[in-house]
Scaffold this motif. Structure first.
Motif, short mmCIF file in Angstrom:
data_model
loop_
_atom_site.label_atom_id
_atom_site.label_comp_id
_atom_site.label_asym_id
_atom_site.label_seq_id
_atom_site.Cartn_x
_atom_site.Cartn_y
_atom_site.Cartn_z
N ILE A 247 0.84 -1.20 0.00
CA ILE A 247 0.00 0.00 0.00
C ILE A 247 0.87 1.25 0.00
O ILE A 247 0.60 2.23 -0.69
CB ILE A 247 -0.94 0.00 1.22
N ILE B 183 0.86 4.48 -2.40
CA ILE B 183 0.77 5.87 -1.94
C ILE B 183 1.82 6.72 -2.65
O ILE B 183 1.54 7.81 -3.14
CB ILE B 183 0.94 5.95 -0.42
N ALA C 244 1.26 7.25 -6.33
CA ALA C 244 0.31 8.36 -6.51
C ALA C 244 1.03 9.70 -6.40
O ALA C 244 0.70 10.65 -7.10
CB ALA C 244 -0.82 8.26 -5.48
N LEU D 160 0.40 3.29 9.02
CA LEU D 160 0.26 2.01 8.33
C LEU D 160 1.33 1.01 8.75
O LEU D 160 1.04 -0.16 8.98
CB LEU D 160 0.37 2.28 6.82
N LEU E 159 -0.70 -0.49 12.48
CA LEU E 159 -1.56 -1.58 12.00
C LEU E 159 -0.95 -2.98 12.17
O LEU E 159 -1.63 -3.88 12.64
CB LEU E 159 -1.93 -1.35 10.53
N THR F 23 -10.22 12.77 5.73
CA THR F 23 -9.15 12.39 4.80
C THR F 23 -9.47 12.86 3.39
O THR F 23 -8.63 13.47 2.72
CB THR F 23 -8.96 10.87 4.77
N MET G 88 -5.24 8.98 -5.47
CA MET G 88 -4.67 9.41 -4.19
C MET G 88 -5.47 8.89 -3.01
O MET G 88 -4.91 8.52 -1.99
CB MET G 88 -4.63 10.93 -4.12
N PRO H 45 -5.23 4.54 -1.72
CA PRO H 45 -4.17 4.09 -0.81
C PRO H 45 -4.18 4.81 0.53
O PRO H 45 -3.94 4.20 1.56
CB PRO H 45 -2.88 4.41 -1.57
N LEU H 46 -4.51 6.12 0.51
CA LEU H 46 -4.46 6.87 1.76
C LEU H 46 -5.56 6.47 2.73
O LEU H 46 -5.43 6.63 3.93
CB LEU H 46 -4.56 8.38 1.48
N ILE I 169 -6.74 3.39 3.07
CA ILE I 169 -6.67 1.97 3.48
C ILE I 169 -6.41 1.77 4.98
O ILE I 169 -7.10 0.95 5.60
CB ILE I 169 -5.65 1.21 2.61
N PRO I 170 -5.46 2.50 5.61
CA PRO I 170 -5.28 2.27 7.05
C PRO I 170 -6.58 2.46 7.82
O PRO I 170 -6.93 1.63 8.66
CB PRO I 170 -4.26 3.34 7.46
#
Lengths: 222, 222
Positions: free
Chosen positions: A119, A123, A126, A158, A162, B145, B166, B169-170, B172-173
């Motif tokens: 991931i 990021i 991107a 992350l 996590l 976010t 963008m 991925p941002l 996901i956490p």
């Protein structure tokens, strides 16, 4: 003489890395179930992540500098550190993948740490997309600095928070043999810590060369 | 002073939304259509759906609705109008008003969504209050976010693509933490055993909101 003084850390990096490779392959390591000799990957895999975090952290520092002073140089430095950091992330993934094949039996396993790093790569891919989508130099620098800082914060959540909430296959998690306080004995520390410093210095060295190349390219254009 | 400014801006958002109702109607219709497609392709075909899949599917529906709803935050009004706001409102007020307004929208979407979703797909949740808490934390997290990301994306040329690339991925956490908490809610685990997850989610929401407040002023100045 003056140049030599400023270059000493590069020599230090080379010496430390030669030491890492030599002692890493020949030094004594504790015998652990499952891990066996692959424990040596500590010097070549875990250190990649350390280097990546240091490089990305430096990049965030320069992004903040850009937002404070609007100097395009800071943006160039910041984006270069991200690039080199991603090179180390890919290296970390490759060394980890080879290691996983021999310990877990598969190139890619469903592990929270692996997924987090994948991931993370998305990021930062991107990030490069954001950069390429902005035609104006100043705007590109400003927006990508903002994104970089925000992405770093999320990325830290992350990879630090996590994976600790779920069991991981990684050594040290979920009852796997590990390099924790008890297992990581002093013989390994003697190689591990110099290895972190060596690889990190190498990362900064590569980044500096990239920055100099980019600066020269810009001078040629103008 | 700043609070009244935020309040005025939120009221402006609501009035704008109220005047051209198609946006909010479109969002509800989008939600309903997606849920019904999920019903047709999962429940209607196989007669049953696994609880884990039920949960994941719902969060994915919410995620896509959120990206759609929040993505238009900065693009629906013309650039000239944004310059007008820039002249009289502080950037912090702008981003906080957007976050609060988008949170309200996302709360609406979540509650309408869970009602409609339970109606057609059944409701295997064991601890409904906890599930609703996860929905509220999710609404705040998504809104905060995505508001900043929408601000960044609006600066680029192809903002819809940028927004998707963008934000996924941002987010996901946040999404992983939400899935974990809502999974506990589905299993009927009591609230008192989940304080850790709730605290981490709350902390992540606060981190994101604080960084939005710090970073947004830099994207706001053209």
């Amino acid at each position: 003489m003056e140049t030599l003084k400023r270059q000493y850390w590069k020599i230090l990096s080379i010496i430390l890395l030669i030491y890492t490779v030599y002692a890493g392959f020949n030094g004594q390591v504790p015998r652990q179930p499952i891990l066996n000799e692959t424990i040596r990957n500590l010097y070549f895999h875990v250190t990649m992540w350390f280097t990546m975090i240091f490089l990305l952290g430096t990049s965030v520092y320069h992004s903040i500098q850009y937002l404070r002073k609007s100097d395009l140089k800071s943006d160039l430095i910041s984006s270069t550190y991200v690039e080199v950091g991603m090179v180390f992330a890919v290296l970390g993934l490759i060394t980890g993948s080879v290691w996983a094949k021999f310990t877990w039996g598969d190139w890619w396993t469903n592990d929270p740490k692996l997924n987090s790093v994948a991931i993370g790569l998305l990021i930062y891919l991107a990030y490069s997309l954001v950069r390429s989508s902005m035609p104006d130099e100043m705007q590109k620098a400003r927006i990508s600095s903002v994104y970089n800082i925000f992405a770093f914060v999320i990325f830290m959540v992350l990879i630090w928070i996590l994976p600790r909430m779920t069991d991981s296959l990684h050594p040290g998690n979920g009852g796997n043999p590990a390099f924790s306080k008890m297992d990581l004995d002093n013989r390994m520390r003697l190689v591990f810590y110099p290895a972190i410093i060596g690889w990190t210095l190498l990362g900064f060295w590569i980044a500096q060369i990239r920055i100099r190349i980019k600066n020269l390219e810009q001078q040629n254009e103008s | 002073m700043a609070l009244t400014e935020i309040f005025v801006l939120i009221r402006k958002e609501m009035q704008l939304e109220w005047r051209n109702k198609y946006a909010i109607h479109g969002l509800v219709l989008y939600l309903a259509a997606t849920i019904f497609i999920c019903y047709l392709s999962f429940k209607a075909k196989q007669q049953s759906i696994h609880p884990i899949m039920w949960n994941t599917l719902f969060w994915i529906i919410l995620l896509f609705s959120a990206v759609n709803a929040v993505g238009k935050s900065f693009t629906q009004e013309s650039a000239n109008r944004n310059i007008f706001y820039y002249t009289f409102a502080k950037p912090e007020s702008v981003i906080f008003s957007k976050i609060i307004y988008n949170t309200l929208v996302m709360l609406g979407v979540s509650f309408i969504g869970i009602f409609f979703y339970s109606w057609v797909m059944g409701n295997p949740v064991g601890n409904m209050p906890l599930y609703l808490i996860s929905l509220v934390l999710g609404a705040i997290g998504f809104a905060s976010t995505l508001s900043l990301v929408a601000g960044i994306a609006a600066q680029g040329e192809n903002s819809a693509t940028l927004m998707a690339v963008m934000s996924f991925p941002l987010i996901i956490p946040l999404l992983l933490l939400l899935l974990k908490l809502s999974k506990s809610a589905m299993d009927g685990i009591s609230l008192s055993e989940n304080w850790d997850e709730i605290a981490i989610l709350g902390a992540l929401d606060i981190i994101v909101i604080v960084f939005s407040g710090i970073l947004f002023p830099y994207i706001w100045k053209h």
